[in-house]
Each structure stands twice: as structure tokens, then as C-alpha cells.
Write an enzyme that holds these catalytic residues in place. Structure first.
Site, PDB file in Angstrom:
ATOM      1  N   THR A  51       0.446  -1.446   0.157  1.00 41.06           N
ATOM      2  CA  THR A  51      -0.051   0.060   0.049  1.00 41.06           C
ATOM      3  C   THR A  51       0.912   1.111   0.009  1.00 41.06           C
ATOM      4  O   THR A  51       2.200   1.473   0.602  1.00 41.06           O
ATOM      5  CB  THR A  51      -1.058  -0.338   1.493  1.00 41.06           C
ATOM      6  OG1 THR A  51      -1.413  -1.456   0.917  1.00 41.06           O
ATOM      7  CG2 THR A  51      -2.013   1.298   1.100  1.00 41.06           C
ATOM      8  N   GLY A  83      -0.755  -2.205   6.435  1.00 42.34           N
ATOM      9  CA  GLY A  83      -2.272  -3.337   6.879  1.00 42.34           C
ATOM     10  C   GLY A  83      -2.229  -2.769   8.237  1.00 42.34           C
ATOM     11  O   GLY A  83      -2.521  -1.914   8.476  1.00 42.34           O
ATOM     12  N   SER A 134     -11.237  -1.907   4.822  1.00 38.50           N
ATOM     13  CA  SER A 134     -10.107  -1.633   5.216  1.00 38.50           C
ATOM     14  C   SER A 134      -8.749  -1.335   6.299  1.00 38.50           C
ATOM     15  O   SER A 134      -9.864  -0.800   6.915  1.00 38.50           O
ATOM     16  CB  SER A 134      -9.752  -0.684   3.781  1.00 38.50           C
ATOM     17  OG  SER A 134      -8.181   0.350   3.997  1.00 38.50           O
TER      18      SER A 134
HETATM   19  N1  GLY Z   1      -5.693  -3.679   1.866  1.00 43.95           N
HETATM   20  C1  GLY Z   1      -5.286  -3.040   2.685  1.00 43.95           C
HETATM   21  C2  GLY Z   1      -5.197  -1.984   3.538  1.00 43.95           C
HETATM   22  O1  GLY Z   1      -7.351  -1.615   2.758  1.00 43.95           O
HETATM   23  O2  GLY Z   1      -5.871  -2.002   4.266  1.00 43.95           O
END
Ligand code: GLY
Length: 576
Positions: free
Chosen positions: A386, A478, A457
Site C-alpha cells: 500500500t 496493513g 480496509s
Molecule cells: N489492503 C490494505 C487495506 O485496505 O487496508
């Protein structure tokens, strides 16, 4: 690197106090050159961008210099990151954009989260025995949700920007066409995903030029992606979501076993949502709302902490309370949260100070509460990849954006002919919901897979607003994103400067597993011993936590600063 800061809680002022403080600030401002947002005419007069890659920061700068505002710059930075940080986010992914418009104070979250395809089913990643099929929700085309990032770029440009979309996408198109230099972090991701990525000719052609692993400095060119971006620049939303490009994307995904359809594309829309707003002491924290869990978890944690006099406590006692608050916030995240358009989420209850007061009452000052005495469920695994950037312009417009493909290079596959790497965001749903846990709780229904639904998320783009000024922050990481934003917020409120905040050592508790994971050096030996004596299990992680990007506007001296996390060799924060 700086040690973990000891923060002080800013006092909560009632209405009369608040007015008094505002008047005092005004008077001080008038004589000292400080600005006050209460005067209405305050503007930073300088712009700043903090992003994880110099080409992305420069893309934003180029657009600001061409007369664009923070929203134009954000679109330019987002698109550039989608090109030069292809492991972290991309046109085939999604994200959350937190906007503040200076002229009228309008604050909104643009939700560009991916959606589950129409053919998705609740048990699509389970075998005949009801067990999750390893990696099916992470590797390959079936793991991909319908992308939201292209829709967000168009929406933000058209609704909030000043410049034509083609102008703000130009730097990203240039970097895709002409190439950018490979660097350590992107190569690390390639090594991690090499076997899967080499299975796809389209992916190999881009990321393993001449069939070999690139070395730092090798040029990575993405000519198909440049063409896709040109189509988006020329034809806007429909250029991506309808017509020939959508057909190529859908065909390519279905040929690889995916379930995207043209209807999914035609139906995709970003959603403008009210952010979560948290009153903490005399600060106001504005954070991403559902389907991000960030705002709700920050509300629970900060509402719990708001009832303690942290100033009066020793450092270990403060850390203990922060950890206990984290534990409870993450328990509720896993139990209750999901896409609010599909499930009734008890949002008002969870974010209410009285709810936090109940949780606070059960916190012992002398002992950690074992998580297994606090019924709930564990959160699923989330990717530490991310990406995030923060922007302010000279007028005080602000953007905080966190965007993602989920794990390294997403699903590791590309729709041939488009240059679009597919996300593997479907993995953020609960793949096996409704199964009673050890406490016979039927859990995680709120985040079960359903067609058109957005997966929960942790991405938490955030504004912190206080008498000191404004901080614009966020990070990848994360499930640790929310605790990193929390520690950054507390450090800002404690008066730390931007460089200290991005460098400070971090720790995290997420209810289950029941331990405090932390970076090396997060706790002194004395503090670690004191926390262990209260019953906390401390687990030093071999990895760094996050990649925080921070922009600050301080009213005293009308000072703008920016800092990029020193854990990332390529971060670039600039004030203009
Ligand atoms: N895929 C990481 C999040 O959306 O937190």
C-alpha cells in the site's frame, strides 16, 4: 532514529474555555505573526508534498507550478505513484482520498475502494469441505476487485481541481512511457512475487526486461500503461469503465480465471462519504470512515484515552493505557465493521464517548487484560504494502490519500494489452465468515463477500486539527496503519516536529494475537520491564513498521513543514 515520544494529552476545553482560548490565540496571533484559522483569512502561503517517491512528489510540484491546487496535485501524485511504485498501488487498485477545501471548510472522503464483482459469492474461496483454498484470494485474477482508482482521479479532478485532467495525468504518462529507474524496494517486491509474476508474459515483459531480474538503475517502461492513462486522460471515467479499454480488461481477466464483467465496470462509482470526526482534548481528528476501519478504531481508542489524565502518569503507565485502548479498538474492528452500505454497523454506538467510557471502566491500571477474557475475533492478515502521500497548497487546501493494490504487486497478474496490474483486494473480505469461534460467537458477518460490496480496509488518511495547527498524515502497513496514525497523532499533539514524528519507533496491539509487536528500540529496557510486569507480552519485530508521509501547517509563525519516513530510502518531502 528517534525514540518513541512521551506525549502529553492536551486538555479538553468546554465552550467558554474554547472561546477564551480562541480569543487569546487571536490576540497572540495579532502581535506575533502567527495565523489563526478563526480569523478566516489564514492561509499557509506555502505548499508541501510528502510522498514515498521523488517522481511522485515532483509530479505534484509540476502541477502546482502550472497553477493547480492541492486536488490537482493529489491526482498527479496518485497517478505517478501508480506508475513508479507499482508494487504498492496502481490504476488497477483503489484507495481513500481525504479532502479539505479551504474556501468553505468542506471535508469529504472520496471512497475509491474496489468492489466485489457481481459474480462473487460468499464462499468463493472455500473448498468443498468449507476450508479456505490457500492463496486463491491473493494470487491470480480471481483475487481482484473492480478498480476504483481511475474513477477517483477523474472525480477529484473534475469536481475539485482547476486544471484539465490531461494536464495532471501528464507526468504519470511520461514516467510510464519513458520509464523510471528500478530501485531496491520495488526489486525486493519482485523477488518476493517472482514465480507468480513470471507466469504472465505481459507482467514479465514489463518487470523482467530481457528476462532477468532488474538491477537498481535499470529502466522500467510501461508503454501499455501509458496508453491506458492516455485513454483515461482523454475520455475520463467512461474511457476506463466503458468501451474498448473496459472490454480488454474484462476479457483479459476472464481469460485468466477471473470474474469481472462489463456490468461491474459500468456500475462502478466512487462514493463521497462524511469522514469520522473525533474530539480529543482540544483537537479535532478527521479520519477515513467506513469501509475504512481507521476512523472508527481511532474513535474508540482516542475516546478511551480522553478519559485518562495521561500527563499525570509515568511513561510505562501511558504506554500500558494506549495498548489497552488499542486492544479494544481492534476487537471491535473485527467484530462489527464492514461496508456500511451492505450491513448495519453500530457506528453511532462504537464512536460514542459513553461507549468508550464503558470500555475504559474495565481497564485495570496495574494489569494487562488478556484478550481471551475479552470475547471477539482476530482480524485477518493484511498486507503491509500500500502507499500514502500528503499534500497542502498555499491556500490551505489539503489532501491525505492512502491507495493500494493490497499485497506486493497485487494479484501478480496483468490484463494483457493494458499495463494494468490487478489488485488482490478480495483478500480483505472475511473469506470464511459466520463460523462460530472459540466463544461461539458468529463473527465477521459484516465483512462477508457479497456482489458489489466494498471490503473492509485499514487505510487511514487523517487530518489532525488543533490550536498548534494541522497535520496531514497516513502510512501503509496493513492492520498496523491505524496504530501508526494514532502514535503520529499523539506525537503531533505533544508538539513533536515533523522529522521526529516520522522517525519515531512504533508499537502495535491488535487484540489477537495477544502481544505488543514493536520495532527495535520502541521501548527502553526499563519501560519494557514495566510493561511485562503488567502482563504484556512484547514481541520485537524484525521488520520496520510503515512509511509515514506527513505535512504540517503550524499557526505559530505560519510555518509549513513536511517529512517522509526515513525507513523508506526513496521518500521525498518538499515545501515550496
Ligand atoms: N489492503 C490494505 C487495506 O485496505 O487496508
Amino acid at each position: 532514529m528517534a525514540p518513541t515520544p512521551v506525549w502529553r494529552r492536551t486538555p479538553r476545553f468546554g465552550g467558554a474555555w474554547r472561546l477564551g482560548v480562541a480569543a487569546l490565540l487571536f490576540a497572540v496571533a495579532a502581535c506575533s505573526g502567527a495565523v489563526s484559522p478563526d480569523r478566516g483569512d489564514a492561509r499557509p502561503g506555502q505548499a508541501a508534498i510528502a510522498s514515498p517517491h521523488p517522481l511522485a512528489t515532483r509530479a505534484g510540484q509540476e502541477v502546482l507550478e502550472a497553477g493547480g491546487n492541492a486536488f490537482d496535485a493529489a491526482v498527479a501524485v496518485s497517478a505517478a505513484l501508480a506508475v513508479v511504485e507499482p508494487f504498492g498501488s496502481g490504476i488497477g487498485g483503489g484507495g481513500f482520498f481525504l479532502l479539505h477545501r479551504a474556501e468553505d471548510g468542506h471535508q469529504v472522503m472520496v471512497d475509491a475502494r474496489e468492489t466485489a464483482p457481481g459474480e462473487a459469492t460468499r464462499d468463493m474461496y472455500l473448498d468443498d469441505d468449507g476450508q479456505p483454498i490457500p492463496r486463491l484470494s491473493q494470487d491470480g485474477a480471481l483475487a481482484a476487485g473492480i478498480p476504483g482508482l481511475p474513477a477517483a482521479l477523474v472525480h477529484i479532478s473534475e469536481r475539485y481541481g482547476r486544471l484539465p485532467l490531461a494536464d495532471v495525468l501528464a507526468p504519470a504518462i511520461r514516467h510510464a512511457e519513458d520509464g523510471f529507474e528500478a530501485y531496491e524496494r520495488m526489486i525486493l517486491g519482485l523477488r518476493f512475487k517472482e514465480d507468480l509474476m513470471r507466469e504472465s508474459d505481459a507482467v514479465s515483459a514489463v518487470f523482467f526486461p530481457e528476462g532477468r531480474m532488474p538491477e537498481p538503475g535499470d529502466l522500467i517502461r510501461q508503454t501499455d500503461l501509458a496508453q491506458t492513462l492516455r485513454t483515461l486522460a482523454r475520455d475520463g471515467h467512461d474511457g476506463f469503465y466503458r468501451g474498448p479499454l473496459a472490454e480488454t480488461l474484462v476479457e483479459g481477466v476472464r481469460a485468466k480465471g477471473g470474474i469481472w464483467s462489463l456490468e461491474d465496470f459500468a456500475e462502478y462509482r466512487v462514493i463521497e462519504r462524511a469522514p469520522d470526526v473525533i474530539e480529543y482534548g482540544d483537537a479535532r481528528i478527521v479520519a477515513a470512515s467506513l469501509p475504512s476501519s481507521g476512523g472508527v478504531v481511532l474513535s474508540i481508542v482516542l475516546n478511551i484515552l480522553d478519559g485518562f489524565d495521561l500527563d499525570a502518569l509515568s511513561e510505562p503507565e501511558r504506554h500500558h493505557l494506549v495498548i489497552e485502548a488499542m486492544r479494544r479498538g481492534y476487537r471491535d474492528r473485527a467484530l462489527y465493521l464492514g461496508d456500511p452500505d451492505f450491513t448495519d454497523i453500530p457506528h453511532a454506538r462504537l464512536t460514542h464517548p459513553l461507549y468508550a467510557a464503558g470500555l475504559r471502566a474495565a481497564i485495570r491500571r496495574d494489569r494487562a487484560m488478556p484478550s481471551d477474557l475479552l470475547p471477539g475475533i482476530a482480524a485477518g492478515d493484511e498486507s503491509p504494502q500500500t502507499t500514502h502521500y500528503s499534500v497542502i497548497d498555499a491556500d490551505g487546501n489539503r489532501v491525505a490519500t492512502t491507495q493500494t493494490l493490497n499485497f506486493w504487486y497485487g494479484a501478480g497478474v496483468m490484463a494483457p494489452g493494458t499495463g494494468v496490474m490487478l489488485n488482490n483486494e478480495m483478500d480483505d473480505f472475511s473469506t470464511k465468515p459466520g463460523v462460530p469461534d472459540g466463544f461461539d460467537l458468529v463473527t465477521a458477518e459484516a465483512n462477508a463477500i457479497a456482489p458489489g460490496k466494498r471490503m473492509l480496509s485499514s487505510m487511514t488518511p487523517t487530518f489532525v486539527e488543533s490550536p498548534r495547527g494541522v497535520a496531514i498524515l497516513g502510512t501503509p502497513g496493513g492492520s498496523r496503519i491505524i496504530t501508526m496514525v494514532l502514535l503520529g497523532t499523539l506525537a503531533f499533539l505533544d508538539g513533536r516536529d515533523a522529522d521526529e514524528i516520522v522517525a519515531m519507533r512504533r508499537y502495535h496491539h491488535q487484540y489477537l494475537p495477544d502481544r505488543v509487536s514493536h520495532e527495535r528500540g520502541a521501548f527502553s529496557e526499563e519501560i519494557a520491564t514495566a510493561l511485562e510486569a503488567k502482563g504484556h507480552e512484547l514481541a520485537e519485530s524484525g521488520r520496520d513498521f510503515g512509511n509515514l508521509q506527513l505535512v504540517m501547517w503550524e499557526y505559530n509563525g505560519n510555518r509549513v513543514s513536511a517529512a517522509s519516513d526515513p525507513r523508506n530510502e526513496s521518500g521525498d518531502a518538499q515545501v515550496y
